[in-house]
Structure formats: structure tokens, C-alpha cells
Design an enzyme around this catalytic site. Structure first.
Site, PDB file in Angstrom:
ATOM      1  N   TYR A 241      70.699  37.215  31.197  1.00  0.00           N
ATOM      2  CA  TYR A 241      71.419  38.047  32.167  1.00  0.00           C
ATOM      3  C   TYR A 241      72.346  37.116  32.944  1.00  0.00           C
ATOM      4  O   TYR A 241      71.889  36.228  33.655  1.00  0.00           O
ATOM      5  CB  TYR A 241      70.455  38.760  33.113  1.00  0.00           C
ATOM      6  CG  TYR A 241      69.732  39.921  32.481  1.00  0.00           C
ATOM      7  CD1 TYR A 241      70.233  41.220  32.597  1.00  0.00           C
ATOM      8  CD2 TYR A 241      68.558  39.720  31.760  1.00  0.00           C
ATOM      9  CE1 TYR A 241      69.573  42.287  32.003  1.00  0.00           C
ATOM     10  CE2 TYR A 241      67.896  40.779  31.164  1.00  0.00           C
ATOM     11  CZ  TYR A 241      68.413  42.055  31.291  1.00  0.00           C
ATOM     12  OH  TYR A 241      67.762  43.120  30.701  1.00  0.00           O
ATOM     13  N   HIS A 423      66.413  54.503  36.125  1.00  0.00           N
ATOM     14  CA  HIS A 423      66.038  53.090  36.233  1.00  0.00           C
ATOM     15  C   HIS A 423      64.537  52.933  36.485  1.00  0.00           C
ATOM     16  O   HIS A 423      63.984  53.532  37.395  1.00  0.00           O
ATOM     17  CB  HIS A 423      66.812  52.422  37.380  1.00  0.00           C
ATOM     18  CG  HIS A 423      66.498  50.962  37.538  1.00  0.00           C
ATOM     19  ND1 HIS A 423      66.979  49.998  36.688  1.00  0.00           N
ATOM     20  CD2 HIS A 423      65.729  50.306  38.445  1.00  0.00           C
ATOM     21  CE1 HIS A 423      66.544  48.806  37.074  1.00  0.00           C
ATOM     22  NE2 HIS A 423      65.773  48.975  38.133  1.00  0.00           N
ATOM     23  N   HIS A 425      61.415  49.492  35.572  1.00  0.00           N
ATOM     24  CA  HIS A 425      61.261  48.162  35.000  1.00  0.00           C
ATOM     25  C   HIS A 425      60.455  48.259  33.698  1.00  0.00           C
ATOM     26  O   HIS A 425      60.456  49.303  33.050  1.00  0.00           O
ATOM     27  CB  HIS A 425      60.639  47.219  36.019  1.00  0.00           C
ATOM     28  CG  HIS A 425      61.598  46.821  37.100  1.00  0.00           C
ATOM     29  ND1 HIS A 425      61.237  46.148  38.242  1.00  0.00           N
ATOM     30  CD2 HIS A 425      62.940  47.028  37.225  1.00  0.00           C
ATOM     31  CE1 HIS A 425      62.304  45.937  39.009  1.00  0.00           C
ATOM     32  NE2 HIS A 425      63.343  46.460  38.413  1.00  0.00           N
ATOM     33  N   MET A 498      59.784  50.267  39.524  1.00  0.00           N
ATOM     34  CA  MET A 498      60.693  51.148  40.244  1.00  0.00           C
ATOM     35  C   MET A 498      60.679  52.514  39.569  1.00  0.00           C
ATOM     36  O   MET A 498      60.280  52.643  38.406  1.00  0.00           O
ATOM     37  CB  MET A 498      62.116  50.588  40.257  1.00  0.00           C
ATOM     38  CG  MET A 498      62.296  49.321  41.047  1.00  0.00           C
ATOM     39  SD  MET A 498      64.053  48.817  41.090  1.00  0.00           S
ATOM     40  CE  MET A 498      63.953  47.437  42.228  1.00  0.00           C
TER      41      MET A 498
END
Length: 615
Positions: A241, A423, A425, A498
Site C-alpha cells: 500500500y 468497508h 477489515h 469496522m
């Protein structure tokens, strides 16, 4: 001697019973028997006007393998509930496998296979069992349209319905589809010789079902800003990333972003996995220049305050257009001059020395549209009080945007949601946001039951959803923690969790965050109860933080079941936040969990005898 027959039972009765049982057995055997399927001999496919050809060119496409040697393109017919697929293989040897499974597994997968026996080539609908062994499906639902060799590779064109009502087939629905692929390097006398674990395979993720609206006209005075990586040398590791801070022009006046698209360095199409652009907090007058790993512990701390999503793209995604009446504000008073670019490189072949300048191109105009678009966070607050027990195959957490908050913060005509970005994880498996009005579920805003944290992009809704004052929004996330021995708490870390849906809407309001978490007092009662139940009379509840309290519990089935019940019934703390991060005026603690009296029925597909789903 045992008496077999009742003395009143006649021989005629016994004979009738015997032949009745025999007939019933024959019916069962005939009903269970299906003639074996015969694969299609590829050489028998002839081009003719009567064959079903795609109604449109193939507008959607994605590379499947890291070298880009397999390309998948597709088109959608919502009217017929069918999907047309074109598979391009640059170097076809003895066959190719394409399939779909729940999360990209090679087992229990729905497959379409092209293979040769050494003398002939065959095409067929197949499936894999729990060990990866492949069998031809009794019900052939993939229809071969064309197979052709061209200068740039072999092309295979075929179609299938979204739903086939075949338990061996994958249901193609809204959300992420995990595509599996493989190449055959030797002939097969029979398809049953094939085991997916013994060939080279891979996984790619795509959004297969997309809106089929034509691209709108953007108009004059269009300008662009490229937010791209600065000639990065992609690390020779599987996952990277990369973060980069870009500064907007000085004194940039307010403009509207009305479209954005990816800019991918040629040759890197199969390595650049997804890209996001975040706006930094307007409160920060300066953000240090940075170009490096997002996971570097030495990166500037201010990068953590660049979290407001402006744009998101994932492999296979098309350009993103705002509705004709709305645009996303950039520049002007109250906006940040700093953007954070995040590029996810997926480099499983560990290619070294590859340079990249990929990113997002923002198209903006000084001709402001009627409405500012806004982005609102739904779901759960990032807090450890929302936790998932270990060793769970399926565990649900739900975040609420209550009627009290929407009544307080939304204008009389409400807002119109046109896109969203889900979203979670690593433990996340599914996300669903549903609109509730008057206690009844009335519409799904967004849903993905095959969600992957490795494939996140902004998804355009097939039709806009109108949220009115007094409506409730429930965002429910599904998790799997079978590989974890300790509880997973909410938070920002990748091993924490999340549950979020960033909805894109207009007109923009002051409501920026509409999320919840359980009331802390009730959670402490849970800790006290569970500790007493397990004989721990010396509870340190309240003396240590919540994460430690969760980790100190004895996690048996009962502990998890009580926590699940608590989350579904205990009062919540409602975060009804303005763009200043302050709560709207009102009482938001110890709010009741919204009640849902009627849930939406799952639509039935044509093969199930239902009407064609329209949403």
C-alpha cells in the site's frame, strides 16, 4: 414359528401392497435419474444468424492473471437476466477453466471448462467437489456462442442466466464476484481426470452486475487534476500500500468534481489492484510531503487525518460520473489543500524494478451544479466496545442511523443516495444497508454478501434511494473469526474491525456521520455477568480497558450468544455528528434500538417462477 401375516390379511392384499411398493420405488429411481450431460464439441459451433449474440459490445473488462494473459470482458442483459462473457486467452495450450465460488475457493465452485482430449475440443458447465475434483454438471447452463482463434489469442464467447436454480451453480447477484481461473497444460481424456489443486490457478474479484446507463455529457470548461504516484518503483513483494501526499493549487476556488477515472501506467494493469484518494482535514494548515509505504511506522502522523474519501477505484471499475444535478466540491473556503493518494499493488509474481505512475484523474468544472454532493458515514463507530468473539463462522454486528437523527438533520425533502462504498477489515464477509420506514424494511441501499476487504470501490446504485426525515438506516456486517483465538474488537488496525458504508448523496447536509455503538453501562453489566457465571468473583471490570476485558473472558458458546443478544437489544449511544465533528443538539445516549416489524423478501428469479427482479 413367527407369524409373518396377520390372519385377516388376504394374499390379494399382500400382492397389491408388493406391487404398490415396487411402483413407488421405480418412481423414486426414475425421478432421481438424470441422463448424463454431454459436453459441446467446439468444432460443431458454426456462426449463424439464428445464434444468440450479445445485444451490445463488451463494456466491462478486467485482467485475470498478474501477467495479463487472461482477460475477461462481459455485458449484462437485465431484461433477460443473462450475462454474456468473453474470455481471451493469449496462449491457449490444452484448455482453460473459469469459475465462481463464495470467496474464491477452488472447492465447491461453479465452473465452465474448455478442454481437449487430444483429438477434439470440448466446452461444458462443470463443478468442483470439496476436494477440487471436477465433474460435468448434469444441468448445462452455460451456452457456448462462439470459439475463435484471433491474432492476439483465443476467444471464447458464452452466456448464462443470473440464476439457474441449479444447486451446483453460483448465483450472480449484486456485489463482489470471486472469479477463479486456471490453464490446462495437457489433454484430458475425460473431464473427471481434472483436479483444480493440480493445475496453476488464481483468483480475481470484480463487480459483475453494474448499472447499464449510458455515460452522460460533461459539458464545457472541464479541467483535470491527476493525483498519481510519483514514478514509484513497485516493491518486489506480494502486497504493498503506497501513500503519496499531493497539494492542490494555491487559492483554488470552489469547483465541482463531476467525474473521475483511473490512470494506469501501461503494462501495470494486472498489478495495480485498487486506488483511493482521500481529502485531509481542513483544520490542518500544512501536511508534510510523503511518498512511501502506508504501513511505515515512520510516516508523518498527520497522514492519519487524511481519511475523507474523495474517489475510489478497483480493478475492472469504470469511470465514475456524478448525477447531472450534483458535483463534489473541491477548493474554496472550508476545504483542504492536501490530498492523500493510496495505491494497492498486488504483485504475486514478485516482479522487480517495475515503475508506476498510476492514480486517479479528477474532472472538475467551475460551473457549479445545482447541488453539492456529500459523503456520510453509516454503520458502527470505531470503538472496541463492539467486538466479535473468536472461532465464529458467522457473527453479525449492526450499526444504526436512527429516525431521531434523520428527523433532526435532514431537509424536508430528504436526500438522494446515488452511490456508496462498503468497508470492513479482514474478518468482514458481508455488508448490507437497508432503509426502514415506519418499522418496515422498504429498500436495500447497498448489499454485498461476498464482500472482500481486498476489493473496495465506490459502487453506483442502479437507482437512487430517497432518504426522508424520520427514516432509519441499518448497516449490518457479517464476520468470520474461525482462524482467531482471541476476540476481535472495533478499531482502526487491520486486525481490528469496522462496519461502514460511506454513502454518496445530494444535497449535502451538515450530517456527516450517523453511527452507533452499544451503551457502555450495559456492556459493563455484561462483563460482570459473564465473569460471575464462569466463577470469576474478582472481576476487574472498569479497572482495565474494554479490549483487555474482552480478552480476559472465557469464550465459550454461552459467552458469545449472550454478547450477540446484548448487541441486538441493549440501548445504544447514537453519534449524530455534524461536519464539525460535534453532535447535533439533543439527547443521544441510551437510545432504544430501532424496531423492525417487517423485513424485505428476497426476490425470486425467473427459474424459481418469480418475476424478473428490477433492483
Amino acid at each position: 414359528m413367527m407369524r409373518i401375516f396377520n390372519k385377516h390379511l388376504r394374499l390379494q392384499d399382500v400382492t397389491i401392497m408388493y406391487f404398490t411398493a415396487l411402483a413407488a420405488l421405480m418412481v423414486i429411481l426414475v425421478a432421481s435419474y438424470q441422463a448424463p450431460s454431454i459436453p459441446v464439441d467446439v468444432s460443431s459451433i458454426k456462426q449463424s444468424p439464428s445464434r444468440s449474440l450479445p445485444p451490445l459490445p463488451m463494456p466491462f473488462r478486467a485482467p485475470l492473471d498478474p501477467r495479463g494473459e487472461l482477460q475477461l470482458a462481459w455485458n449484462i442483459s437485465y431484461a433477460k437476466q443473462e450475462i454474456y462473457m468473453e474470455l481471451q486467452v493469449a496462449d491457449l495450450k490444452h484448455g482453460v477453466v473459469l469459475g465462481m465460488s463464495d470467496r474464491g475457493e477452488l472447492t465447491n465452485a461453479d465452473l465452465v471448462v474448455l478442454w481437449d482430449s487430444g483429438t477434439k475440443s470440448y466446452f461444458g458447465d462443470a463443478w468442483s467437489d470439496s476436494e477440487g475434483h471436477v465433474s460435468l454438471d448434469r444441468q448445462q447452463d452455460y451456452e457456448l456462442i462462439e470459439a475463435k482463434e484471433k491474432p492476439d489469442g483465443f476467444y471464447l464467447l458464452f452466456k448464462r442466466p443470473f440464476s439457474t436454480c441449479d444447486p451446483k451453480d453460483y448465483l450472480i447477484e449484486e456485489g463482489t464476484v470471486h472469479i477463479i481461473y486456471g490453464l490446462l497444460d495437457q489433454p484430458l481424456a475425460s473431464l473427471e481426470e481434472l483436479n483444480l489443486s493440480r493445475i496453476h490457478t488464481g483468483v480475481q474479484r470484480v463487480l459483475m452486475l453494474r448499472p447499464d446507463d449510458p455515460s452522460p455529457t460533461l459539458g464545457p470548461d472541464l479541467q483535470t487534476i491527476d493525483v498519481v504516484a510519483p514514478d514509484v518503483i513497485i516493491p518486489s513483494q506480494e502486497t504493498t500500500y503506497w501513500c503519496f501526499i499531493q497539494k492542490l493549487p494555491e487559492n483554488m476556488p470552489k469547483n465541482h468534481i463531476i467525474m473521475y477515472e483511473s490512470v494506469i501506467t501501461p503494462g501495470n494493469e494486472a498489478i495495480v489492484h485498487h486506488i483511493e484518494v482521500f481529502e485531509c482535514s481542513p483544520d490542518m494548515m500544512d501536511v508534510p510531503q510523503y511518498s512511501g509505504s502506508c504501513d511505515d511506522n515512520m510516516k508523518p502522523r498527520k497522514l492519519n487525518y487524511c481519511r475523507h474519501v474523495l474517489a475510489a477505484w478497483a480493478m475492472g471499475a469504470e469511470a465514475f460520473y456524478y448525477p447531472p444535478d450534483a458535483g463534489l466540491a473541491i477548493g474554496g473556503p472550508g476545504s483542504s489543500r492536501f490530498l492523500r493518494l493510496e495505491v494497492h499493488y498486488h504483485n504475486p509474481l514478485l516482479i522487480a524494478g517495475r515503475r508506476d505512475s498510476s492514480g486517479i484523474r479528477l474532472h472538475y468544472t467551475p460551473r457549479l451544479r445545482r447541488y453539492d454532493a456529500g459523503i456520510m458515514e453509516l454503520g458502527l463507530v470505531y470503538t472496541p466496545v463492539m467486538a466479535i468473539p473468536p472461532k465464529q463462522h458467522t457473527f453479525y454486528l449492526t450499526g444504526y442511523c436512527t429516525s431521531k437523527c434523520t428527523q433532526t438533520a435532514l431537509p424536508p425533502g430528504g436526500i438522494y443516495v446515488f452511490a456508496s462504498q462498503l468497508h470492513t477489515h479482514l474478518a468482514g464477509r458481508g455488508v448490507r444497508t437497508v432503509l426502514v420506514r415506519g418499522g418496515k424494511e422498504v429498500e436495500i441501499v447497498q448489499e454485498d454478501q461476498h464482500f472482500s476487504t481486498h476489493y473496495q470501490t465506490i459502487r453506483v446504485l442502479r437507482k437512487m434511494v430517497n432518504i426522508l426525515p424520520g427514516d432509519v438506516l441499518l448497516t449490518k456486517c457479517t464476520y468470520n473469526t474461525e482462524d482467531r483465538s482471541k476476540p476481535t474488537v472495533g478499531g482502526f488496525g487491520i486486525m481490528e474491525e469496522m462496519c461502514v458504508n460511506y454513502i454518496h448523496y445530494y444535497p449535502r447536509t451538515q450530517l456527516e456521520l450517523c453511527k452507533s455503538h452499544i451503551d457502555m453501562g450495559y456492556l459493563q453489566k455484561y462483563f460482570n455477568f459473564i465473569n460471575r457465571f464462569h466463577g470469576n468473583e474478582q472481576c476487574v471490570c472498569g479497572e482495565v480497558d474494554v479490549t483487555q476485558q474482552f480478552s480476559q473472558l472465557d469464550w465459550d458458546d454461552f459467552t458469545g450468544e449472550v454478547l450477540d443478544s446484548l448487541y441486538n437489544t441493549a440501548p445504544i449511544f447514537m453519534h449524530c455528528n455534524q461536519s464539525t465533528a460535534r453532535l447535533f443538539p439533543g439527547e443521544w445516549e441510551k437510545q432504544p434500538v430501532p424496531v423492525v416489524t417487517t423485513t424485505l423478501e428476497k426476490p425470486r428469479y425467473p427459474c424459481e417462477g418469480g418475476a424478473v427482479p428490477t433492483s
